[in-house]
Motif scaffolding. Structure first.
Motif, PDB file in Angstrom:
ATOM      1  N   UNK A 208       0.826  -1.217   0.000  1.00 20.23           N
ATOM      2  CA  UNK A 208       0.000   0.000   0.000  1.00 20.23           C
ATOM      3  C   UNK A 208       0.855   1.260   0.000  1.00 20.23           C
ATOM      4  N   UNK A 209       1.911   1.276   0.810  1.00 20.46           N
ATOM      5  CA  UNK A 209       2.655   2.526   1.033  1.00 20.46           C
ATOM      6  C   UNK A 209       3.756   2.854   0.031  1.00 20.46           C
ATOM      7  N   UNK A 210       4.474   1.827  -0.469  1.00 23.48           N
ATOM      8  CA  UNK A 210       5.597   2.184  -1.359  1.00 23.48           C
ATOM      9  C   UNK A 210       5.632   1.419  -2.677  1.00 23.48           C
ATOM     10  N   UNK A 220       9.897   5.832  -3.118  1.00 24.12           N
ATOM     11  CA  UNK A 220       9.653   5.978  -1.683  1.00 24.12           C
ATOM     12  C   UNK A 220      10.321   4.850  -0.913  1.00 24.12           C
ATOM     13  N   UNK A 221      10.362   4.996   0.401  1.00 17.91           N
ATOM     14  CA  UNK A 221      10.993   3.966   1.229  1.00 17.91           C
ATOM     15  C   UNK A 221      10.180   3.731   2.501  1.00 17.91           C
ATOM     16  N   UNK A 222      10.396   2.572   3.109  1.00 17.21           N
ATOM     17  CA  UNK A 222       9.686   2.241   4.351  1.00 17.21           C
ATOM     18  C   UNK A 222      10.597   1.370   5.228  1.00 17.21           C
ATOM     19  N   UNK A 223      10.539   1.608   6.518  1.00 17.35           N
ATOM     20  CA  UNK A 223      11.280   0.750   7.457  1.00 17.35           C
ATOM     21  C   UNK A 223      10.360  -0.390   7.885  1.00 17.35           C
ATOM     22  N   UNK A 224      10.854  -1.619   7.777  1.00 22.05           N
ATOM     23  CA  UNK A 224      10.035  -2.763   8.191  1.00 22.05           C
ATOM     24  C   UNK A 224      10.807  -3.636   9.182  1.00 22.05           C
ATOM     25  N   UNK A 225      10.039  -4.325  10.021  1.00 25.77           N
ATOM     26  CA  UNK A 225      10.644  -5.223  11.009  1.00 25.77           C
ATOM     27  C   UNK A 225      10.242  -6.655  10.724  1.00 25.77           C
ATOM     28  N   UNK A 226      11.183  -7.549  11.035  1.00 23.73           N
ATOM     29  CA  UNK A 226      10.895  -8.967  10.844  1.00 23.73           C
ATOM     30  C   UNK A 226      11.869  -9.800  11.652  1.00 23.73           C
ATOM     31  N   UNK A 230      18.961 -15.857  10.005  1.00 22.48           N
ATOM     32  CA  UNK A 230      20.270 -16.396  10.391  1.00 22.48           C
ATOM     33  C   UNK A 230      20.358 -16.589  11.908  1.00 22.48           C
ATOM     34  N   UNK A 231      20.058 -15.498  12.660  1.00 19.03           N
ATOM     35  CA  UNK A 231      20.197 -15.619  14.125  1.00 19.03           C
ATOM     36  C   UNK A 231      18.865 -15.671  14.883  1.00 19.03           C
ATOM     37  N   UNK A 232      17.756 -15.566  14.140  1.00 10.40           N
ATOM     38  CA  UNK A 232      16.437 -15.683  14.785  1.00 10.40           C
ATOM     39  C   UNK A 232      16.006 -14.470  15.593  1.00 10.40           C
ATOM     40  N   UNK A 233      16.769 -13.372  15.519  1.00  9.11           N
ATOM     41  CA  UNK A 233      16.440 -12.175  16.300  1.00  9.11           C
ATOM     42  C   UNK A 233      15.678 -11.157  15.456  1.00  9.11           C
ATOM     43  N   UNK A 234      14.924 -10.252  16.121  1.00  4.08           N
ATOM     44  CA  UNK A 234      14.226  -9.205  15.363  1.00  4.08           C
ATOM     45  C   UNK A 234      15.225  -8.255  14.687  1.00  4.08           C
ATOM     46  N   UNK A 235      14.855  -7.759  13.484  1.00  6.73           N
ATOM     47  CA  UNK A 235      15.746  -6.849  12.764  1.00  6.73           C
ATOM     48  C   UNK A 235      14.905  -5.865  11.957  1.00  6.73           C
ATOM     49  N   UNK A 236      15.430  -4.659  11.786  1.00  9.70           N
ATOM     50  CA  UNK A 236      14.742  -3.631  10.984  1.00  9.70           C
ATOM     51  C   UNK A 236      15.553  -3.348   9.730  1.00  9.70           C
ATOM     52  N   UNK A 237      14.864  -3.260   8.585  1.00 12.81           N
ATOM     53  CA  UNK A 237      15.546  -2.888   7.333  1.00 12.81           C
ATOM     54  C   UNK A 237      14.736  -1.805   6.627  1.00 12.81           C
ATOM     55  N   UNK A 238      15.367  -1.154   5.652  1.00 13.41           N
ATOM     56  CA  UNK A 238      14.673  -0.159   4.826  1.00 13.41           C
ATOM     57  C   UNK A 238      14.475  -0.742   3.433  1.00 13.41           C
ATOM     58  N   UNK A 239      13.250  -0.665   2.933  1.00 11.90           N
ATOM     59  CA  UNK A 239      12.928  -1.203   1.603  1.00 11.90           C
ATOM     60  C   UNK A 239      12.494  -0.049   0.699  1.00 11.90           C
ATOM     61  N   UNK A 240      12.874  -0.131  -0.589  1.00 12.89           N
ATOM     62  CA  UNK A 240      12.593   0.959  -1.541  1.00 12.89           C
ATOM     63  C   UNK A 240      11.618   0.522  -2.632  1.00 12.89           C
ATOM     64  N   UNK A 241      10.928   1.527  -3.207  1.00 16.63           N
ATOM     65  CA  UNK A 241       9.915   1.254  -4.237  1.00 16.63           C
ATOM     66  C   UNK A 241      10.454   0.434  -5.408  1.00 16.63           C
ATOM     67  N   UNK A 242      11.669   0.783  -5.881  1.00 18.30           N
ATOM     68  CA  UNK A 242      12.199   0.096  -7.079  1.00 18.30           C
ATOM     69  C   UNK A 242      12.440  -1.400  -6.819  1.00 18.30           C
TER      70      UNK A 242
END
Length: 333
Positions: A208-210, A220-226, A230-242
């Motif tokens: 919906x957003x990007x 546009x870009x959005x920060x997402x968490x998942x 590899x290590x099973x820990x939570x992590x945040x990344x930035x994803x871009x429209x292209x």
């Protein structure tokens, strides 16, 4: 107290209900939360959707419709019963007549399942209509004239492409590629590129957003968490429209191919009308950024996004409900 005629857009992702004379009165996700072992329904619609990906082991969240058809009969019946009770259309001694929309190329068995679920949930008489036809009516197209109209209805589970003339479908194609598959394509892309697992709500947010399907159509870009694979820990990344445009190339190409197939099998006189009138895009999946531009470029005809694309099918049922007796007569013939 008399019952009222209702139109139902029974979608894979959302259920919309239109009451004759009142308009759209319900628009909720087609989701049911139930207890795993007893099958007891806990929540339906919006409340159940909020539980997606967040339930304990003894509760499961089900989407009873898959690819535009019923995957779980009992749960679909429970969901429809809940929605019909919620809008209070049943009379003291009478039940409403229902007009339900289904994908263009579903089998007789699948049609029968939809009819039975609707009758069990409280329908006195149930009529089925093809989704692209109802979507075209709801988008304001005059399909009852002897001229060609083309509609591409991108829903949650299926995409229906149809050319209509004189009130009926001339050529049509229905493919199991739509909004839900876009979400899966985004999840798979993030998983393979970033080694990050994300849920369906996060992929929906990205879409919906990007998201865009037209190269360089959006920046546009959005920060997402998942969860890191590899290590099973939570992590945040930035994803871009292209990146998302790249992720969606394959599913979108299937929709383009279906549209080309329908145009190739359309009588030449009607093809000429489509060049003049253009193609109308309807359905929730059609709201993805850049789809109209991409299809216009690929099909070489003008492509327009309908007003309120998500409501077109429900609005179309409203128009057909005004003429429900004509619909009933046609179905009997």
């Amino acid at each position: 107290m008399f019952s009222r005629d209702i139109g139902i857009d029974l979608g894979t992702a959302n259920v919309l209900i239109h009451i004759k004379g009142k308009g759209i009165v319900l628009n909720e996700p087609a989701v049911v939360a139930q207890e795993k072992h007893t099958g007891k329904v806990l929540e339906v619609g919006e409340a159940a959707y909020r539980m997606v990906g967040r339930t304990p082991g003894n509760i499961e969240v089900i989407r009873p419709l898959k690819d535009g058809v019923i995957a779980d009969f009992d749960v679909t019946e429970a969901m429809l019963t809940h929605f019909i009770n919620k809008i209070k259309v049943k009379g003291f001694l009478s039940k409403p007549r229902m007009l339900i929309c289904c994908p263009a190329n579903i089998t007789k068995v699948e049609q029968k399942a939809i009819k039975e679920a609707a009758e069990k949930s409280g329908g006195r008489k149930v009529y089925l209509e093809e989704e692209p036809k109802v979507a075209a009516i709801g988008a304001g197209m005059d399909i009852f004239q002897p001229s060609g109209n083309m509609v591409i209805d991108v829903g949650g589970g299926t995409t229906d492409v149809a050319v209509l003339s004189m009130g009926d479908i001339v050529t049509a194609e229905s493919i199991k590629m739509a909004g839900d598959k876009f979400d899966i394509a985004i999840q798979n892309y993030i998983k393979s590129k970033y080694k990050l697992l994300i849920g369906e709500r996060t992929s929906e947010e990205i879409k919906i957003n990007i998201a865009t399907v037209f190269p360089k159509g959006r920046n546009e870009e959005i920060d997402i968490r998942g969860r890191d694979m590899v290590n099973g820990l939570p992590r945040t990344i930035t994803v871009y429209s292209e990146e998302i445009e790249e992720a969606l190339r394959e599913p979108i190409s299937l929709i383009t191919q279906a549209a080309k197939y329908v145009l190739e099998h359309t009588p030449p006189e009607l093809s000429a009308d489509i060049i003049d009138r253009g193609v109308i895009l309807t359905g929730g999946g059609a709201m993805i950024h850049g789809l109209d531009q991409l299809l216009a470029e690929e099909l070489m005809v003008p492509v327009f996004l309908a007003e309120e694309p998500m409501n077109c099918v429900a609005k179309g049922t409203g128009i057909l409900l005004e003429n429900i007796d004509k619909v009933a007569r046609r179905k009997i013939q």
